[in-house]
Write an enzyme that holds these catalytic residues in place. Structure first.
Site, PDB file in Angstrom:
ATOM      1  N   GLY A 177       4.293  -5.797   1.464  1.00  0.00           N
ATOM      2  CA  GLY A 177       5.309  -6.047   0.445  1.00  0.00           C
ATOM      3  C   GLY A 177       6.072  -4.792   0.068  1.00  0.00           C
ATOM      4  O   GLY A 177       7.298  -4.776   0.051  1.00  0.00           O
TER       5      GLY A 177
ATOM      6  N   GLU B 279       3.811   2.504  -2.559  1.00  0.00           N
ATOM      7  CA  GLU B 279       3.975   3.326  -3.767  1.00  0.00           C
ATOM      8  C   GLU B 279       4.143   4.826  -3.509  1.00  0.00           C
ATOM      9  O   GLU B 279       3.807   5.629  -4.382  1.00  0.00           O
ATOM     10  CB  GLU B 279       2.739   3.122  -4.650  1.00  0.00           C
ATOM     11  CG  GLU B 279       1.423   3.740  -4.108  1.00  0.00           C
ATOM     12  CD  GLU B 279       0.511   2.761  -3.383  1.00  0.00           C
ATOM     13  OE1 GLU B 279       1.023   1.736  -2.880  1.00  0.00           O
ATOM     14  OE2 GLU B 279      -0.690   3.027  -3.296  1.00  0.00           O
TER      15      GLU B 279
ATOM     16  N   HIS C  78       4.109  -3.336  -9.925  1.00  0.00           N
ATOM     17  CA  HIS C  78       2.888  -2.909  -9.223  1.00  0.00           C
ATOM     18  C   HIS C  78       3.072  -1.508  -8.619  1.00  0.00           C
ATOM     19  O   HIS C  78       2.259  -0.606  -8.847  1.00  0.00           O
ATOM     20  CB  HIS C  78       2.552  -3.937  -8.141  1.00  0.00           C
ATOM     21  CG  HIS C  78       1.324  -3.618  -7.364  1.00  0.00           C
ATOM     22  ND1 HIS C  78       0.098  -4.146  -7.656  1.00  0.00           N
ATOM     23  CD2 HIS C  78       1.136  -2.810  -6.290  1.00  0.00           C
ATOM     24  CE1 HIS C  78      -0.794  -3.679  -6.799  1.00  0.00           C
ATOM     25  NE2 HIS C  78      -0.188  -2.865  -5.950  1.00  0.00           N
ATOM     26  N   GLU C  79       4.143  -1.336  -7.865  1.00  0.00           N
ATOM     27  CA  GLU C  79       4.338  -0.041  -7.188  1.00  0.00           C
ATOM     28  C   GLU C  79       4.574   1.062  -8.219  1.00  0.00           C
ATOM     29  O   GLU C  79       4.072   2.170  -8.075  1.00  0.00           O
ATOM     30  CB  GLU C  79       5.506  -0.110  -6.200  1.00  0.00           C
ATOM     31  CG  GLU C  79       5.411  -1.215  -5.151  1.00  0.00           C
ATOM     32  CD  GLU C  79       4.089  -1.281  -4.414  1.00  0.00           C
ATOM     33  OE1 GLU C  79       3.442  -0.230  -4.234  1.00  0.00           O
ATOM     34  OE2 GLU C  79       3.690  -2.402  -4.040  1.00  0.00           O
TER      35      GLU C  79
HETATM   36  N1  0A1 Z   1      -0.495   0.197  -1.305  1.00  0.00           N
HETATM   37  C1  0A1 Z   1       0.454  -0.844  -1.106  1.00  0.00           C
HETATM   38  C2  0A1 Z   1       0.120  -1.765  -0.015  1.00  0.00           C
HETATM   39  C3  0A1 Z   1       0.324  -1.294   1.364  1.00  0.00           C
HETATM   40  C4  0A1 Z   1      -0.765  -1.043   2.155  1.00  0.00           C
HETATM   41  C5  0A1 Z   1      -0.612  -0.724   3.473  1.00  0.00           C
HETATM   42  C6  0A1 Z   1       0.672  -0.654   3.960  1.00  0.00           C
HETATM   43  O1  0A1 Z   1       0.870  -0.369   5.274  1.00  0.00           O
HETATM   44  C7  0A1 Z   1      -0.184  -0.375   6.097  1.00  0.00           C
HETATM   45  C8  0A1 Z   1       1.762  -0.881   3.187  1.00  0.00           C
HETATM   46  C9  0A1 Z   1       1.585  -1.201   1.873  1.00  0.00           C
HETATM   47  C10 0A1 Z   1       0.441  -1.720  -2.324  1.00  0.00           C
HETATM   48  O2  0A1 Z   1      -0.621  -2.008  -2.856  1.00  0.00           O
HETATM   49  O3  0A1 Z   1       1.485  -2.167  -2.740  1.00  0.00           O
HETATM   50 ZN    ZN Z   2      -1.074  -1.663  -4.613  1.00  0.00          ZN
END
Ligand code: 0A1
Ligand code: ZN
Length: 863
Positions: A249, A252, A285-286
């Site tokens: 989605g 961050e 969230h982000e």
């Molecule tokens: N930390 C982000 C989610 C996210 C995780 C992995 C990604 O690529 C492998 C991309 C985004 C969140 O929680 O929004």
């Molecule tokens: Zn997150």
């Protein structure tokens, strides 16, 4: 030597042997040959065990490397490099070459329609340069970008064109770079302490008119985090970039959030009410990650729920504050049950804090995120609102700048509140959804609720210890009045009873402090409302009659449980129709007629109450009661129940449909969105009576995407809408995000026996660009979500999905592996279906470019 990748274990954690004082990066951008120069100042970490110097690095071409200015020749493998280093502070330098254009996995530095962008969580930075790519290595970064594009962005504060300094030490997974021909839609925010922050949403030319809502949501998020958590933003600028090709989605990255364009771009004409609500939640969230994730990060990837569970909990609180708490809680629980319960009750079940993984990307799951958030909610319920605030203040004070663990997190709660949380910690290590069996007794004026908890075995963990379960209970009198307000029972044993007695203050939990019982007339047995607000992520099992459910639906003062009673009633009706071939129960139909017409209730709530449990839910319920679900039978029962509802409610539906029209220009705000939700719910049923006449008229008149898709959905659900499908395409074929909807709707609403064929022909469509994750998910994911279509007895759905997963796996393992969960429920079904699904999974596992991601998923599902 075996090729089987070895799992990484939580128990094996060791600190990195060096600390990093500064990272300097220089990028010379070129689509096929980007050069990355790195200069890293390191010094020995006095708290780490002795170890060889190792830097991660994958798919990098090393041009040269130096230590303290001297050329060296490191030993390079597929996963990184080693070399001898001085036993003193030193400077590492290297130049590598990478190929962003060839990066179809969308991890590291890649190109999306001519634009450079990065995705480094969890382990993508190692595809950019050699580095200790682990979250506990934190450092300030300075970045210089050289390229032809007018816009060159990275983390932190701008220093000059293409030059950025991020003063806040961060792990490499929060690094980001974007370069392209982009336009900014800008605003500003003044923090509580008076600092002006520049806010930008960067988009492709032409998308500028889709940024207002995202910007507004960002400002509201910044204010909310100050007001509710006391957290201010800490840089001069906050940038968001919309990217078309993105696996998740949004992300961050410090000061430079990168968003899947679907999760930030919105206009009334192109986005639905649900899109607007999702955008608001994801922006929040982000943004909230800036404190819960970035300022305080995770020691290792096993602690992922430390940032994700907490940040989801925070975004849920925010959405509740912005919209309606009741409606949001219902939606969050629907999502939890639809995704997390399904995961927790199948072969992919894992603890909220996993203890081993092969590919960490496979653990960005509903369990880590959504169940992780439920654990925070339970903690808050157990320690109270004040205890929660004090614990959070302590968490931010004590751990700012740290890479922390779940132990650190629980310790701040223990220290702030004096509570022992050792039993609560089991929630982090025991997978599986606890079953909570409930029974009642009423004797001598004492009312007793007895509970027994048990959690079914999950892969690798047969026996579970009792968990602390906060059970929020209220009691209702025979006339429907609440005779005991919500009271939280703390269950800590495998079996436990709680008694209540009637006192001068009404019904109270029995105990030394309880007020005196009223002498005289014996009280009547109260009716319990249990697990109010869904106070714990468990499955409540009890004998309850449809009459009692009807009573709760009419009288419960807890909105979640009021909805839950209607939902349980619908489930009961569907299960009886399926197992006993009965007609829909009149009690349910009457109850729904009442709810639908009750203008004292929020329209959004009424819309949710009119919805039926998902086919997947019913399949799980049948399986749990020892039966083999037949997806076609479940589908047919849903159709009959909808027909019956439509016939029974018909007189009320047209007035509701008319009354819920929103005059004036479209607004995404919750009040209007709720009215449209009810209006479209009514339309779905009305279309079964009027042959789609109203839906056709609405389609014709629609001036916003919510009405347009609402009308089209109603038509497709009654196997009509051919002209509208064509008109929709003609109108929107130039718009990527809207065209995803066109693909998704057709396949997810196709009749079970036609779904695979519809998917097949759409896959041949010239606009089916399967390398774009959104498009792939719309079509292939759309079929997987069409439960009866995917599980059609021909097996065509299984084959179609498996063939496409194989194709995608060789280009984009992360998205392919994530979508393989379409097969995770395979053991619920009959032997023929099980054989067909097993065969497809084995076929995937046998393909010659099987990724580590997919290999792990299939192994876990088949084991
Ligand atoms: N930390 C982000 C989610 C996210 C995780 C992995 C990604 O690529 C492998 C991309 C985004 C969140 O929680 O929004
Ligand atoms: Zn997150």
């Amino acid at each position: 030597m075996s090729d089987t990748p070895q799992p990484i274990l939580l128990a094996d954690y060791t600190a990195f042997g060096w600390l990093i004082d500064q990272v300097e990066l220089e990028f010379h951008l070129a689509p096929r040959a980007t050069r990355v120069l790195s200069k890293i100042s390191l010094r020995p970490n006095p708290d780490a065990p002795a170890q060889d110097f190792f830097l991660h690095g994958e798919e990098l071409r090393l041009i040269w490397a130096k230590i303290n200015g001297e050329r060296i020749t490191p030993e390079v493998s597929k996963t990184g490099l080693t070399c001898a280093v001085p036993d003193a502070p030193f400077v590492w330098e290297a130049e590598v070459e990478i190929d962003p254009q060839d990066n179809t996995a969308l991890e590291g530095l890649y190109m999306s329609r001519g634009m450079y962008c990065t995705q480094c969580e969890a382990e993508g930075f190692r595809k950019i340069t050699f580095y200790p790519d682990r979250p506990d290595v934190m450092a300030p970064f300075k970045v210089r970008i050289f390229g032809e594009d007018p816009v060159l962005l990275s983390n932190g504060n701008p220093v000059a064109q293409g030059e950025w300094h991020d003063p806040w030490p961060k792990p490499a997974y929060l690094f980001a770079l974007v370069a392209g021909d982009l336009r900014a839609v800008s605003s500003s925010f003044t923090t509580a302490s008076g600092k002006d922050v520049e806010l930008n949403i960067w988009v492709r030319p032409g998308d500028e008119d889709r940024c207002d809502y995202g910007l507004d949501a960002l400002k509201r998020s910044m204010k909310w985090d100050e007001d509710v958590y006391g957290r201010e933003y800490d840089l001069d600028v906050f940038n968001i970039v919309a990217v078309d090709d993105f696996n998740m989605g949004a992300m961050e990255n410090k000061g430079l959030n990168i968003f899947n364009s679907k999760c930030v771009l919105a206009s009334p004409e192109t986005a639905t009410d649900a899109d607007f609500a999702r955008i608001e939640a994801i922006i929040a969230h982000e943004y909230f990650h800036n404190w819960t994730g970035n300022r305080i990060t995770c020691r290792d990837w096993f602690q992922l729920c430390l940032k994700e569970g907490l940040t989801v909990f925070r975004d849920q609180q925010f959405s509740g504050d912005m919209r309606s708490h009741a409606v949001h809680r219902i939606q969050d629980v629907l999502m939890l049950r639809g995704r997390q319960f399904r995961e927790d009750n199948g072969p992919l079940a894992h603890p909220v804090r996993p203890e081993s993984y092969v590919e960490i990307n496979n653990f960005y799951t509903a369990t880590v995120y959504e169940k992780g958030a439920e654990l925070i909610g339970m903690l808050k319920r157990l320690v109270g609102d004040d205890g929660y605030s004090q614990a959070l203040d302590l968490y931010f004070d004590r751990h700012d700048g740290d890479a922390a663990t779940i132990e650190d997190w629980l310790k701040v709660f223990e220290d702030a509140t004096g509570r022992d949380l050792s039993q609560f910690k089991r929630w982090y290590s025991q997978p599986g959804t606890p079953r909570l069996h409930m029974s009642e007794a009423f004797e001598d004026g004492t009312y007793t609720l007895s509970f027994a908890q048990d959690t079914p075995p999950t892969p690798g963990q047969d026996v579970k210890d009792p968990q602390v379960i906060p059970i929020a209970v209220g009691l209702l009198g025979a006339n429907g009045n609440e005779v005991m307000p919500t009271t939280v029972l703390e269950m800590t044993e495998a079996k436990q009873s709680f008694s209540f007695r009637n006192s001068v203050e009404g019904w109270v939990l029995d105990g030394p402090a309880a007020a005196e019982r009223i002498s005289g007339a014996a009280p009547e047995k109260p009716t319990p409302s249990v697990l109010r607000h869904f106070s714990a992520p468990v499955i409540l099992e009890r004998d309850i009659t449809p009459e009692t459910l009807g009573f709760l639906l009419s009288h419960d003062t807890d909105p979640f449980n009021k909805w839950e009673a209607g939902r349980a009633l619908a489930k009961h009706v569907l299960l009886t129709m399926i197992t006993q071939s009965t007609q829909p129960d009149a009690l349910y139909l009457d109850a729904m007629a009442q709810v639908a017409a009750d203008s004292a209730l929020d329209p959004a709530f009424r819309a949710l109450a009119l919805g039926l449990p998902s086919q997947d839910d019913i399949a799980q319920a049948l399986f749990d009661s020892g039966q083999t679900p037949d997806p076609q039978v479940i589908y047919d029962a849903g159709q009959s129940l909808r027909d019956a509802l439509a016939a029974h409610l018909e007189p009320a539906l047209a007035p509701i449909y008319d009354a819920m029209a929103c005059p004036g220009p479209y607004s995404p705000e919750a009040g209007d969105a709720g009215k449209r939700a009810l209006r479209h719910g009514a339309l779905g049923l009305l279309s079964r009576c009027d042959g789609g006449a109203r839906a056709e008229a609405l389609y014709q008149a629609a001036d916003n995407m919510t009405d347009q898709t609402g009308a089209l959905t109603s038509l497709l659900a009654i196997a009509k809408g051919g002209d509208q499908v064509q008109a929709f395409y003609d109108q929107w074929h130039g718009d990527r995000l809207v065209l995803d909807k066109w693909f998704g709707m057709q396949v997810s609403l196709a009749k079970p026996d036609q779904a695979a064929q519809v998917a097949h022909s759409l896959a041949e469509h010239p606009d089916f660009d399967w390398t774009n994750p959104n498009r792939f998910r719309a079509l292939i994911g759309g079929l997987a979500m069409n439960t009866a279509g995917f599980h059609h007895e021909s097996g065509a759905g299984y084959q179609f999905v498996a063939d496409w997963l194989i194709r995608l796996d060789s280009k984009n393992p992360q998205t392919a592996a994530r979508m393989s969960t379409a097969f995770e429920t395979w053991r619920r079904f009959d032997a023929d279906r099980q054989d067909m699904m097993r065969e497809q999974m084995q076929k995937i596992a046998a393909h010659d470019k099987l990724s580590r991601d997919m290999g792990e998923m299939i192994t876990r599902m088949l084991d």
